[in-house]
Design a protein around this motif. Sequence first.
Motif, PDB file in Angstrom:
ATOM      1  N   ASN A  96       0.871  -1.262  -0.003  1.00 47.61           N
ATOM      2  CA  ASN A  96       0.022   0.003   0.135  1.00 47.61           C
ATOM      3  C   ASN A  96       0.690   1.384   0.021  1.00 47.61           C
ATOM      4  N   LEU A  97       2.023   1.273   0.267  1.00 51.09           N
ATOM      5  CA  LEU A  97       2.724   2.481   0.188  1.00 51.09           C
ATOM      6  C   LEU A  97       2.874   3.411  -1.009  1.00 51.09           C
ATOM      7  N   LEU A 155       1.301   2.483  12.223  1.00 55.50           N
ATOM      8  CA  LEU A 155       0.814   3.153  13.496  1.00 55.50           C
ATOM      9  C   LEU A 155      -0.442   2.449  14.053  1.00 55.50           C
ATOM     10  N   LYS A 156      -0.320   2.217  14.988  1.00 52.26           N
ATOM     11  CA  LYS A 156      -1.378   1.327  15.623  1.00 52.26           C
ATOM     12  C   LYS A 156      -2.445   2.434  16.536  1.00 52.26           C
ATOM     13  N   LEU A 157      -3.539   2.776  15.763  1.00 49.05           N
ATOM     14  CA  LEU A 157      -4.806   3.606  16.129  1.00 49.05           C
ATOM     15  C   LEU A 157      -5.725   2.792  16.813  1.00 49.05           C
ATOM     16  N   PRO A 158      -6.491   3.504  17.744  1.00 48.89           N
ATOM     17  CA  PRO A 158      -7.759   2.789  18.102  1.00 48.89           C
ATOM     18  C   PRO A 158      -8.693   2.615  16.898  1.00 48.89           C
ATOM     19  N   GLY A 159      -8.912   1.449  16.573  1.00 47.21           N
ATOM     20  CA  GLY A 159      -9.878   0.999  15.511  1.00 47.21           C
ATOM     21  C   GLY A 159      -9.270   0.457  14.558  1.00 47.21           C
ATOM     22  N   GLY A 160      -7.685   0.347  14.384  1.00 48.58           N
ATOM     23  CA  GLY A 160      -7.050  -0.141  13.249  1.00 48.58           C
ATOM     24  C   GLY A 160      -5.816   0.415  13.058  1.00 48.58           C
ATOM     25  N   LYS A 161      -5.165  -0.190  11.944  1.00 56.47           N
ATOM     26  CA  LYS A 161      -3.826   0.173  11.756  1.00 56.47           C
ATOM     27  C   LYS A 161      -3.996   1.180  10.675  1.00 56.47           C
ATOM     28  N   ALA A 162      -2.901   2.159  10.734  1.00 55.32           N
ATOM     29  CA  ALA A 162      -2.698   3.176   9.874  1.00 55.32           C
ATOM     30  C   ALA A 162      -1.295   3.343   9.260  1.00 55.32           C
ATOM     31  N   ILE A 163      -0.967   4.104   8.446  1.00 54.08           N
ATOM     32  CA  ILE A 163       0.377   4.072   7.685  1.00 54.08           C
ATOM     33  C   ILE A 163       0.849   5.621   7.804  1.00 54.08           C
ATOM     34  N   GLU A 164       1.980   5.467   8.761  1.00 55.10           N
ATOM     35  CA  GLU A 164       2.594   6.943   8.870  1.00 55.10           C
ATOM     36  C   GLU A 164       3.789   7.069   8.228  1.00 55.10           C
ATOM     37  N   THR A 165       3.906   8.212   7.652  1.00 54.81           N
ATOM     38  CA  THR A 165       4.873   8.533   6.368  1.00 54.81           C
ATOM     39  C   THR A 165       5.609   9.785   6.931  1.00 54.81           C
ATOM     40  N   THR A 168      10.195  14.818   2.899  1.00 52.07           N
ATOM     41  CA  THR A 168      10.988  16.254   2.786  1.00 52.07           C
ATOM     42  C   THR A 168      10.842  16.708   1.337  1.00 52.07           C
ATOM     43  N   THR A 169      11.043  18.140   1.169  1.00 52.35           N
ATOM     44  CA  THR A 169      11.135  18.912   0.195  1.00 52.35           C
ATOM     45  C   THR A 169      12.319  19.598  -0.127  1.00 52.35           C
ATOM     46  N   GLN A 170      12.589  20.036  -1.304  1.00 54.55           N
ATOM     47  CA  GLN A 170      13.920  20.354  -1.720  1.00 54.55           C
ATOM     48  C   GLN A 170      14.332  21.537  -1.095  1.00 54.55           C
ATOM     49  N   ASP A 171      13.333  22.231  -0.510  1.00 50.21           N
ATOM     50  CA  ASP A 171      13.779  23.499   0.253  1.00 50.21           C
ATOM     51  C   ASP A 171      13.901  23.386   1.797  1.00 50.21           C
ATOM     52  N   GLY A 172      13.793  22.053   1.932  1.00 53.06           N
ATOM     53  CA  GLY A 172      14.019  21.610   3.580  1.00 53.06           C
ATOM     54  C   GLY A 172      12.794  21.445   4.277  1.00 53.06           C
ATOM     55  N   ARG A 173      11.530  21.676   3.907  1.00 57.75           N
ATOM     56  CA  ARG A 173      10.194  21.437   4.712  1.00 57.75           C
ATOM     57  C   ARG A 173      10.148  19.921   4.767  1.00 57.75           C
ATOM     58  N   ARG A 174       9.410  19.651   6.010  1.00 55.24           N
ATOM     59  CA  ARG A 174       9.167  18.125   6.548  1.00 55.24           C
ATOM     60  C   ARG A 174       7.682  18.081   6.845  1.00 55.24           C
ATOM     61  N   MET A 175       7.105  17.024   6.460  1.00 55.55           N
ATOM     62  CA  MET A 175       5.875  16.894   6.562  1.00 55.55           C
ATOM     63  C   MET A 175       5.637  15.489   6.902  1.00 55.55           C
ATOM     64  N   ASP A 176       4.689  15.104   8.029  1.00 54.10           N
ATOM     65  CA  ASP A 176       4.421  13.595   8.393  1.00 54.10           C
ATOM     66  C   ASP A 176       2.880  13.698   8.046  1.00 54.10           C
ATOM     67  N   VAL A 177       2.772  12.499   7.114  1.00 54.20           N
ATOM     68  CA  VAL A 177       1.342  12.339   6.534  1.00 54.20           C
ATOM     69  C   VAL A 177       0.949  11.125   6.971  1.00 54.20           C
ATOM     70  N   VAL A 178      -0.332  10.829   7.707  1.00 60.39           N
ATOM     71  CA  VAL A 178      -0.822   9.514   8.050  1.00 60.39           C
ATOM     72  C   VAL A 178      -2.052   9.213   7.303  1.00 60.39           C
ATOM     73  N   PHE A 179      -1.826   7.894   6.771  1.00 55.29           N
ATOM     74  CA  PHE A 179      -3.076   7.342   5.828  1.00 55.29           C
ATOM     75  C   PHE A 179      -3.826   6.293   6.485  1.00 55.29           C
ATOM     76  N   TYR A 281       0.755   5.910  20.590  1.00 55.10           N
ATOM     77  CA  TYR A 281       0.364   4.869  19.998  1.00 55.10           C
ATOM     78  C   TYR A 281       1.760   4.240  19.379  1.00 55.10           C
ATOM     79  N   GLN A 282       2.702   3.934  19.943  1.00 52.02           N
ATOM     80  CA  GLN A 282       4.131   3.409  19.419  1.00 52.02           C
ATOM     81  C   GLN A 282       4.450   4.026  18.000  1.00 52.02           C
ATOM     82  N   SER A 283       4.204   5.372  17.918  1.00 54.22           N
ATOM     83  CA  SER A 283       4.684   5.837  16.512  1.00 54.22           C
ATOM     84  C   SER A 283       6.368   5.532  16.289  1.00 54.22           C
TER      85      SER A 283
END
Length: 348
Positions: A96-97, A155-165, A168-179, A281-283
């Motif tokens: 799923n990634l 990521l083990k959330l209440p109600g089921g598993k999620a995917i945490e990602t 990074t961007t070329q200008d140095g920004r960082r974003m954590d996104v959960v699916f 949640y053991q991230s």
Amino acid sequence: METQVIVPKVEMAAEPIEPADANQDDEPRKKRSVRKRRKSRFMLKLVLGWTTVLAVIVIGARQLFPEEDTENIAPPVSAKKQEVISDEDMLILDENLQKCSDVFAGFLQAGVPEQRNQYVLSPVTTASRMALFYSMNPLPVIQPDTLTPTANAILKLPGGKAIETLWTTQDGRRMDVVFREESGEWKIDWDHFARFSDYPWSLFLAGNEEAEGEFRLLARERLAEERKKEETISVVLYAPRFGRPEESGFQSPEFLVSRRSRDGQLLDAAFELARQKKTIYQSKLPDLNPDGMIRVRVKVKRSEVNMERKFEITKVIGCHWYSVDDPGVVPTPSPDTDKVEEPPTQSR
């Protein structure tokens, strides 16, 4: 009668006649040959000498510092212990990634909130909030081909598993996104991604009329060591900065929260978890928060008393930003919790 002695005639081989300068040419060659032999002997002695010195050093070091039994020495462990991924979790990631990457790219390329709805959880209820939020907090333009995935985990959330990602961007920004999976499709937890709040934090603090809203903020405990025996926990709330998670934005006045209240116990538990370098949640993603800060989802009320603005935390919904109502930590009940009526948490 005379006896004649016949002596056989022996011819001597003629010696070669060398040119006059032959000896002169041979002398330099002989000298060079001697120098080469001397240089070779010198290099051999030098190598043997250094080998001897190194052998003495090694033997001496072993005598001074004897080796420990390697069977009793644990391998080095990093600051954050490496987790073993189960076969089930590995299968979820492998399958799923790429789907999650495509969803994120589609979301970023969509021009308006109406087009982005198809990529987020609960699109029907999220659509209006997304439109209002981005009218006050425009989403920066991010081209998908400038993104680099740097980490992912289950990521083990209440109600089921999620995917945490983590991206990074070329200008140095960082974003954590959960699916999270919804109706067989992986969707973005938009509330978490956008750090959704009902109002921009700076405008809410600057307002005058009575209002209450839900906010995803960063929290810092003031004077944690000095106040650990006090009845209240001192907290300051900060606005997060999108794409710059290691930085904090506009800050609030100080809030004093009773340690006997459920809200106080949740905050105490979350700060203690952070001090122990543990995660909600053991991230397994790196800790992106500024030093000493935790993520909170809270309800805050603004009022005016005697011409003075007052703020109070009316509820700690969670000690994280995910779109789940579970607080993420377990409060440790105080013996007097049920006996004390808590006044609203006031700022000062």
